[in-house]
Design a protein around this motif. Structure first.
Motif, PDB file in Angstrom:
ATOM      1  N   VAL A  11      44.014 -48.907  12.484  1.00  0.00           N
ATOM      2  CA  VAL A  11      43.496 -49.598  13.670  1.00  0.00           C
ATOM      3  C   VAL A  11      44.658 -49.993  14.582  1.00  0.00           C
ATOM      4  O   VAL A  11      44.604 -49.779  15.800  1.00  0.00           O
ATOM      5  N   THR A  24      38.304 -46.125  19.762  1.00  0.00           N
ATOM      6  CA  THR A  24      37.024 -45.680  19.215  1.00  0.00           C
ATOM      7  C   THR A  24      37.119 -45.547  17.699  1.00  0.00           C
ATOM      8  O   THR A  24      38.212 -45.460  17.139  1.00  0.00           O
ATOM      9  N   LEU A  25      35.962 -45.511  17.041  1.00  0.00           N
ATOM     10  CA  LEU A  25      35.952 -45.287  15.599  1.00  0.00           C
ATOM     11  C   LEU A  25      36.541 -43.919  15.265  1.00  0.00           C
ATOM     12  O   LEU A  25      37.198 -43.762  14.239  1.00  0.00           O
ATOM     13  N   GLU A  26      36.322 -42.942  16.122  1.00  0.00           N
ATOM     14  CA  GLU A  26      36.882 -41.612  15.896  1.00  0.00           C
ATOM     15  C   GLU A  26      38.417 -41.666  15.870  1.00  0.00           C
ATOM     16  O   GLU A  26      39.054 -41.029  15.035  1.00  0.00           O
ATOM     17  N   ARG A  36      35.357 -39.169  10.181  1.00  0.00           N
ATOM     18  CA  ARG A  36      34.643 -40.219  10.908  1.00  0.00           C
ATOM     19  C   ARG A  36      33.448 -40.723  10.105  1.00  0.00           C
ATOM     20  O   ARG A  36      33.162 -41.920  10.072  1.00  0.00           O
ATOM     21  N   LEU A  39      34.383 -43.291   7.602  1.00  0.00           N
ATOM     22  CA  LEU A  39      34.593 -44.595   8.229  1.00  0.00           C
ATOM     23  C   LEU A  39      33.257 -45.270   8.521  1.00  0.00           C
ATOM     24  O   LEU A  39      33.082 -46.458   8.271  1.00  0.00           O
ATOM     25  N   TYR A  40      32.293 -44.507   9.022  1.00  0.00           N
ATOM     26  CA  TYR A  40      30.966 -45.068   9.291  1.00  0.00           C
ATOM     27  C   TYR A  40      30.311 -45.589   8.021  1.00  0.00           C
ATOM     28  O   TYR A  40      29.619 -46.607   8.040  1.00  0.00           O
ATOM     29  N   HIS A  44      31.127 -50.786   8.863  1.00  0.00           N
ATOM     30  CA  HIS A  44      31.664 -51.675   9.882  1.00  0.00           C
ATOM     31  C   HIS A  44      31.541 -51.047  11.264  1.00  0.00           C
ATOM     32  O   HIS A  44      31.677 -49.846  11.421  1.00  0.00           O
ATOM     33  N   THR A  45      31.343 -51.874  12.220  1.00  0.00           N
ATOM     34  CA  THR A  45      31.329 -51.424  13.603  1.00  0.00           C
ATOM     35  C   THR A  45      32.754 -51.384  14.137  1.00  0.00           C
ATOM     36  O   THR A  45      33.681 -51.918  13.522  1.00  0.00           O
ATOM     37  N   ARG A  46      32.918 -50.786  15.277  1.00  0.00           N
ATOM     38  CA  ARG A  46      34.214 -50.760  15.961  1.00  0.00           C
ATOM     39  C   ARG A  46      34.710 -52.184  16.163  1.00  0.00           C
ATOM     40  O   ARG A  46      35.863 -52.511  15.884  1.00  0.00           O
ATOM     41  N   HIS A  49      36.038 -53.758  12.930  1.00  0.00           N
ATOM     42  CA  HIS A  49      37.379 -53.287  12.573  1.00  0.00           C
ATOM     43  C   HIS A  49      38.439 -53.949  13.454  1.00  0.00           C
ATOM     44  O   HIS A  49      39.485 -54.378  12.964  1.00  0.00           O
TER      45      HIS A  49
END
Length: 67
Positions: A11, A24-26, A36, A39-40, A44-46, A49
């Protein structure tokens, strides 16, 4: 380095490369070296994190680094 710490480092790297509000999460997944979808699946949401990383950085600043 633990999984949570590795993810925080990813992060932080994404924030360094992009603006905080543009991460972004990506991008986080790319820096973490994971898919990705993986991670999803952590659920957790963006925002979660980013918030967890900011809170950890603030605690480390306040308390000093932990080994």
């Amino acid at each position: 380095m633990g999984a949570d710490r590795s993810l925080r480092a990813a992060v932080e790297a994404a924030i360094d490369e992009h603006r905080f509000d543009a991460v972004t999460l990506e991008q986080i997944a790319e820096h973490a070296g994971i898919n990705r979808v993986t991670l999803y699946r952590r659920g957790h949401t963006r925002e979660a994190h980013l918030t967890e990383t900011a809170a950890a950085a603030a605690a480390e600043f306040r308390d000093g680094p932990h080994a």
